[in-house]
Design a protein around this motif. Structure first.
Motif, mmCIF file in Angstrom:
data_model
loop_
_atom_site.group_PDB
_atom_site.id
_atom_site.type_symbol
_atom_site.label_atom_id
_atom_site.label_comp_id
_atom_site.label_asym_id
_atom_site.label_seq_id
_atom_site.Cartn_x
_atom_site.Cartn_y
_atom_site.Cartn_z
ATOM 1 N N HIS A 58 56.159 3.349 -17.895
ATOM 2 C CA HIS A 58 55.434 2.572 -16.728
ATOM 3 C C HIS A 58 55.974 1.146 -17.108
ATOM 4 C CE1 HIS A 58 52.964 5.863 -17.612
ATOM 5 N NE2 HIS A 58 52.656 5.889 -16.173
ATOM 6 N N PRO A 59 56.255 0.082 -16.044
ATOM 7 C CA PRO A 59 56.449 -1.169 -16.089
ATOM 8 C C PRO A 59 55.253 -1.839 -16.710
ATOM 9 C CG PRO A 59 56.353 -0.837 -13.780
ATOM 10 C CD PRO A 59 56.189 0.547 -14.557
ATOM 11 N N PRO B 170 46.851 5.707 -29.486
ATOM 12 C CA PRO B 170 45.579 4.626 -29.545
ATOM 13 C C PRO B 170 45.338 3.828 -31.103
ATOM 14 C CG PRO B 170 44.685 7.010 -29.215
ATOM 15 C CD PRO B 170 46.484 6.914 -29.464
ATOM 16 N N PHE B 171 45.412 2.537 -30.444
ATOM 17 C CA PHE B 171 45.408 1.537 -31.559
ATOM 18 C C PHE B 171 46.702 1.164 -32.162
ATOM 19 C CE2 PHE B 171 41.284 3.699 -31.759
ATOM 20 C CZ PHE B 171 40.304 2.678 -31.402
ATOM 21 N N SER B 172 47.775 1.666 -31.332
ATOM 22 C CA SER B 172 49.232 0.829 -31.737
ATOM 23 C C SER B 172 49.109 -0.393 -31.589
ATOM 24 C CB SER B 172 50.111 1.738 -31.178
ATOM 25 O OG SER B 172 50.029 1.859 -29.920
ATOM 26 N N VAL B 173 50.276 -1.121 -32.098
ATOM 27 C CA VAL B 173 50.300 -2.513 -32.048
ATOM 28 C C VAL B 173 51.747 -2.570 -30.965
ATOM 29 C CG1 VAL B 173 50.788 -4.739 -32.912
ATOM 30 C CG2 VAL B 173 49.462 -3.054 -34.037
ATOM 31 N N PRO B 174 51.652 -3.169 -29.878
ATOM 32 C CA PRO B 174 52.559 -3.401 -28.937
ATOM 33 C C PRO B 174 53.355 -4.768 -29.192
ATOM 34 C CG PRO B 174 50.726 -4.194 -27.973
ATOM 35 C CD PRO B 174 49.929 -3.488 -29.276
ATOM 36 N N CYS B 175 54.439 -4.854 -28.549
ATOM 37 C CA CYS B 175 55.192 -6.156 -28.708
ATOM 38 C C CYS B 175 54.403 -7.273 -28.515
ATOM 39 C CB CYS B 175 56.513 -5.982 -27.947
ATOM 40 S SG CYS B 175 56.236 -5.846 -26.185
ATOM 41 N N ILE B 176 54.887 -8.293 -29.023
ATOM 42 C CA ILE B 176 53.903 -9.726 -28.811
ATOM 43 C C ILE B 176 54.465 -10.315 -27.243
ATOM 44 C CG2 ILE B 176 53.470 -12.180 -29.582
ATOM 45 C CD1 ILE B 176 53.802 -11.067 -32.315
ATOM 46 N N ASN B 177 55.868 -10.278 -27.001
ATOM 47 C CA ASN B 177 56.416 -10.905 -25.876
ATOM 48 C C ASN B 177 56.507 -9.927 -24.523
ATOM 49 O OD1 ASN B 177 58.430 -9.143 -27.308
ATOM 50 N ND2 ASN B 177 60.077 -10.108 -26.495
ATOM 51 N N ARG B 178 55.444 -9.802 -24.109
ATOM 52 C CA ARG B 178 55.279 -8.598 -23.222
ATOM 53 C C ARG B 178 55.722 -8.894 -21.823
ATOM 54 N NH1 ARG B 178 50.806 -7.941 -26.732
ATOM 55 N NH2 ARG B 178 49.468 -9.785 -25.265
ATOM 56 N N ASN B 179 55.706 -10.327 -21.600
ATOM 57 C CA ASN B 179 56.137 -10.887 -20.377
ATOM 58 C C ASN B 179 57.536 -10.747 -20.266
ATOM 59 O OD1 ASN B 179 53.702 -11.163 -19.032
ATOM 60 N ND2 ASN B 179 53.411 -13.249 -19.773
ATOM 61 N N GLN B 180 58.270 -10.769 -21.326
ATOM 62 C CA GLN B 180 59.786 -10.555 -21.582
ATOM 63 C C GLN B 180 60.458 -8.987 -21.627
ATOM 64 O OE1 GLN B 180 61.092 -12.849 -24.838
ATOM 65 N NE2 GLN B 180 60.141 -14.588 -24.138
ATOM 66 N N HIS B 181 59.209 -8.081 -21.380
ATOM 67 C CA HIS B 181 59.752 -6.752 -21.307
ATOM 68 C C HIS B 181 59.773 -6.013 -20.048
ATOM 69 C CE1 HIS B 181 60.141 -5.089 -25.715
ATOM 70 N NE2 HIS B 181 59.891 -6.203 -25.699
ATOM 71 N N VAL B 182 60.574 -5.212 -19.462
ATOM 72 C CA VAL B 182 60.449 -4.665 -18.191
ATOM 73 C C VAL B 182 59.517 -3.495 -18.348
ATOM 74 C CG1 VAL B 182 61.831 -3.432 -16.491
ATOM 75 C CG2 VAL B 182 62.828 -5.494 -17.493
ATOM 76 N N PHE B 183 59.577 -2.817 -19.450
ATOM 77 C CA PHE B 183 58.945 -1.490 -19.475
ATOM 78 C C PHE B 183 57.582 -1.557 -20.615
ATOM 79 C CE2 PHE B 183 63.060 -0.050 -18.069
ATOM 80 C CZ PHE B 183 62.535 0.774 -16.747
ATOM 81 N N TRP B 184 56.458 -1.271 -20.129
ATOM 82 C CA TRP B 184 55.455 -1.391 -21.123
ATOM 83 C C TRP B 184 55.707 -0.277 -22.134
ATOM 84 C CZ3 TRP B 184 51.867 -3.310 -23.718
ATOM 85 C CH2 TRP B 184 50.672 -2.557 -24.179
ATOM 86 N N ASP B 185 55.639 1.161 -21.508
ATOM 87 C CA ASP B 185 55.617 2.349 -22.359
ATOM 88 C C ASP B 185 57.031 2.954 -22.048
ATOM 89 O OD1 ASP B 185 54.701 3.367 -19.910
ATOM 90 O OD2 ASP B 185 52.895 3.817 -20.759
ATOM 91 N N ALA B 186 56.775 4.456 -22.203
ATOM 92 C CA ALA B 186 57.779 5.294 -21.903
ATOM 93 C C ALA B 186 58.156 5.617 -20.540
ATOM 94 C CB ALA B 186 57.582 6.646 -22.625
#
Length: 374
Positions: free
Chosen positions: A342-343, A324-340
């Motif tokens: 899921h895409p 919760p409330f962690s900061v994800p990457c900024i360039n999300r559309n350049q990542h295949v995977f969202w988390d451990a």
């Protein structure tokens, strides 16, 4: 004298012809829904966290995504979707011109709100009833079928039997299950003993035999058009890469091999069902091949990062999923995977398009667009 001979005005003829054509080509049901222009009357989705729209929000489960940063790119914010944005079902619904399907457990999933379909998917759910039990409550596939029967009872109150039969026969069923039967079952011997009891081939047979009976249970309730998605290359997801069982830059081949056994049997099941039930159509969605295409051609699809999550902790950002409330990457559309596990929504959109109008290598024997015409 005036000429009293009856004459047709050309403009009036065109107008009347247009009205007649529109009248003949448009069928309106007793509930007011225009049927002719639709590709499917509704869509009913069964699945796991890949397509859960928030059903687990209402369960006592550890598998929830109703907090930021989940939903950071979704207009509703953290809805319970295990993604930064939309799921495959959401994007497929867009292509089918259907609204977002309500989660079955949502109190608003009632009355006219269910006429375009319902999503029963539940995170941690599997084909086998015991799959995911380590994560608490979930709607396994047996539960999801019972939930669909509850929806069916509501629909009977809104249509007569003939209307309901036609409505169901022209609806689309999308089933995305099997991943958890490996991730949260066969590959987790500490939680369940199947992996020490069954060899990979035997386990694939076990799961497919259960799946076959469950698919037919749904078919017996009146649905006739099924899109059965295979399991993706689980050996390539960040949680598996984080185990260190694969060489650098490679996937865990053992995991992909055993998943392929399930997919091979699912494709064969599709052939069997199509032969046994003429008038129905069963399609195998080659998620494994479609996802591998994205991984093998990542740059061409616009992806720059394909071996770690955009959000998560540890090696490959795959050892602990988004907190919760962690900061994800900024360039999300350049990542295949969202988390451990899921895409990103960018990948979900690609997979939905492949399901909708992809070639036979993606959808066998036909794609969803062609299913709508059958």
């Amino acid at each position: 004298m005036l000429n009293m001979e009856k004459r047709w005005c050309p403009a009036l003829t065109v107008l009347l012809s247009s009205i007649i054509c529109i009248t003949l080509s448009t069928v309106i049901s007793s509930n007011g829904a225009v049927m002719a222009s639709q590709q499917f009357t509704a869509m009913f989705a069964f699945g796991d966290s890949l397509t859960d729209p928030g059903n687990n929000n209402y369960l006592n489960s550890l598998a929830k995504a109703n907090y930021v940063p989940y939903g950071i790119d979704f207009y509703q914010g953290p809805s319970g979707r295990f993604c930064n944005g939309r799921t495959i079902i959401d994007y497929l619904g867009d292509l089918l011109e259907l609204p977002l399907l309500p989660a079955y457990a949502n109190p608003f999933a009632t009355g006219r709100n269910i006429l375009k379909g319902v999503n029963y998917a539940s995170a941690a759910a599997g084909i086998l009833a015991e799959t995911g039990q380590n994560l608490g409550q979930r709607f396994n596939l047996n539960d999801q079928i019972l939930n669909f029967e509850s929806t069916l009872n509501q629909l009977r109150n809104q249509m007569n039997q003939q209307e309901l039969s036609q409505y169901l026969s022209q609806s689309l069923v999308v089933m995305t299950l099997g991943s958890n039967d490996y991730i949260n079952n066969y590959l987790q011997p500490s939680f369940y003993s199947t992996s020490s009891t069954y060899k990979p081939n035997d386990y694939a047979n076990l799961v497919i035999n259960h799946y076959s009976r469950q698919i037919l249970a749904i078919h017996n309730l009146g649905l006739r058009k099924f899109f059965l998605a295979g399991v993706g290359p689980l050996g390539c997801i960040p949680s598996q890469l984080a185990t260190g069982l694969a060489p650098p830059g490679k996937c865990v081949s053992y995991v992909n091999d055993i998943v392929s056994m399930f997919n091979t049997r699912l494709r064969s099941l599709v052939d069997q069902l199509n032969a046994q039930y003429p008038g129905s159509i069963f399609v195998y969605g080659n998620t494994y091949g479609a996802f591998n295409d994205v991984l093998d051609n990542a740059n061409a699809y616009g992806f720059r990062v394909k071996d770690r999550g955009c959000c998560g902790i540890g090696k490959n950002k795959g050892q602990i999923t988004c907190l919760p409330f962690s900061v994800p990457c900024i360039n999300r559309n350049q990542h295949v995977f969202w988390d451990a596990f899921h895409p990103t929504q960018a990948v979900n959109q690609i997979l939905a398009r492949k399901a909708y109008n992809g070639p036979p290598s993606d959808c066998y024997p036909v794609n969803v667009q062609k299913m709508a015409q059958m």
